[in-house]
Write an enzyme that holds these catalytic residues in place. Structure first.
Site, PDB file in Angstrom:
ATOM      1  N   TYR A 136       0.826  -1.210   0.000  1.00 24.14           N
ATOM      2  CA  TYR A 136       0.000   0.000   0.000  1.00 24.14           C
ATOM      3  C   TYR A 136       0.865   1.267   0.000  1.00 24.14           C
ATOM      4  CZ  TYR A 136      -4.752  -1.911   0.679  1.00 24.14           C
ATOM      5  OH  TYR A 136      -5.971  -2.515   0.506  1.00 24.14           O
ATOM      6  N   GLU A 252      -7.722  -4.191   8.469  1.00 28.11           N
ATOM      7  CA  GLU A 252      -6.376  -3.986   8.984  1.00 28.11           C
ATOM      8  C   GLU A 252      -6.413  -3.192  10.286  1.00 28.11           C
ATOM      9  OE1 GLU A 252      -2.073  -2.021   7.688  1.00 28.11           O
ATOM     10  OE2 GLU A 252      -3.923  -1.359   6.717  1.00 28.11           O
TER      11      GLU A 252
END
Length: 398
Positions: A136, A252
């Site tokens: 990411y 997450e």
């Protein structure tokens, strides 16, 4: 509330199965990272018991108890999964597998993946055969993740990926990566992002560990140099990966927030740690009244937070979703974990500062230093507070 006869029978069967199949070694508290089973092609088990525990739970589908059976899960109903968790907690059983595939990618694939992708990737995740990392953040694209610049250009039936990721947790140990890439450079930044899966052994992928103040290197820089990725590994629609990215981030943040969960996940609670470190007075209490107050506060807050986590999960499974609540869980959970590490250092006194040697308490000093990053990873605390203010408290913008 009394359990139904069917659920009571399931509890009895689960209790008997765990008693017969969970090795005694896997009921001892987790003391360091080496006690955690991450799985993957290159993972080395710390003991035969750790390997056996994973194999037995995976065979039953209980590494991911609520996933459908056709994808390697246990197919359990929500109430049954909660009973399993309670019974594992009762005997202090360690989780058989810790996995970004379970915590993050799995939910995203179940929601957005094609049937072929689910069949290809979910069963190996459930069995602990493939270890995943998350591509990411980039240099210059951290909090403003949508400004990422790693590119993926379609070339026949492959994408050609070029760029760089940073803070990629365990990239040097992972087998595969789920990665955000820009496939439409001329589209608005949130609309030109796609979600790709690819093997970390693909030609052109390289990693460089980042050494932290704790001395460990869980994070990496990850580089992509003309990496060829099959177009079939695109999850969801091309250019619409931001929706998947946001969904995955909620999981997450929930995972990071759950790092402090009292004595719920194969780990000693603060009271047990305090007793071991300080002993007890003749009246059965901790001898230091100030530390005793801090320990009680930490235990109460940890259990209250664990119950809040359970409530949010139940609401999500009932169709209410998690959304911005994940930011609340992430923020409070990381603050709680940092407090926990500070208190553990206080309990151990000067011994907590040991850096080398066999007598250090589970690398406590290193773990304390590592915990300082909890409020940065997965979205900084400042970002989470902004989300909470805007979406939960609905406060006016400054």
């Amino acid at each position: 509330m009394d359990e139904t006869a069917e659920l009571a029978e399931f509890r009895s069967e689960t209790r008997a199965w765990l008693a017969a199949n969970c090795p005694e070694e896997m009921r001892l508290p987790v003391r360091s990272d080496s006690d955690i089973c991450w799985g993957g092609r290159r993972f080395v088990f710390s003991s035969p018991a750790q390997k056996l525990w994973l194999e037995r739970m995976a065979e039953r589908g209980w590494t991911v108890p609520e996933w459908p059976r056709e994808y390697g899960g246990g197919g359990l109903a929500k109430a049954q999964a909660k009973v399993l968790q309670q019974e594992m907690r009762r005997i202090r059983a360690r989780p058989p597998l810790s996995s970004f595939g379970i915590w993050m990618l799995g939910p995203a694939l179940l929601k957005f993946g094609s049937e072929a992708q689910k069949q290809a990737h979910l069963p190996p995740i459930a069995r602990g055969e493939i270890r995943w990392c998350q591509g990411y953040s980039e240099p210059g694209a951290g909090s403003d993740l949508a400004s990422l610049r790693t590119s993926a250009v379609l070339d026949g039936d492959h994408f050609i990926v070029n760029g760089q990721k940073i803070w990629t947790s365990y990239a040097d140990k992972a087998d595969w990566i789920f990665c955000l890439v820009r496939t439409e450079p001329d589209a608005p930044k949130h609309l030109g992002i796609s979600f790709l899966l690819f093997d970390m052994e693909s030609p052109g992928v390289s990693t460089a560990p980042i050494r932290l103040i704790s001395g460990s290197s869980p994070f990496c820089q990850t580089f992509f140099d003309n990496v060829r990725v099959p177009a079939a590994n695109l999850v969801g629609a091309r250019g619409r990966g931001w929706e998947i990215a946001k969904y995955l981030l909620t999981h997450e943040r929930e995972m990071i927030g759950g790092m402090d969960s009292g004595a719920t996940e194969g780990r000693d609670g603060m009271a047990q740690i305090a007793k071991r470190a300080l002993g007890l007075s003749e009246d059965g209490t901790l001898p230091d009244s100030l530390l005793r107050t801090d320990v009680i506060r930490q235990e109460i807050d940890s259990w209250a937070f664990a119950l809040t986590m359970e409530r949010v999960k139940d609401e999500a499974k009932a169709g209410q979703g998690v959304g911005a609540l994940s930011s609340m869980l992430k923020y409070y959970g990381t603050e709680l974990n940092k407090r926990r590490m500070e208190l553990m250092m206080s309990l151990q006194g000067t011994e907590s500062l040991l850096w080398e040697g066999k007598d250090r308490e589970g690398d406590l000093a290193r773990a304390w230093l590592r915990s300082r990053a909890n409020s940065i990873e997965g979205g900084t605390s400042e970002v989470q507070l902004n989300i909470i203010a805007k979406n939960l408290l609905q406060l006016p913008a400054a």
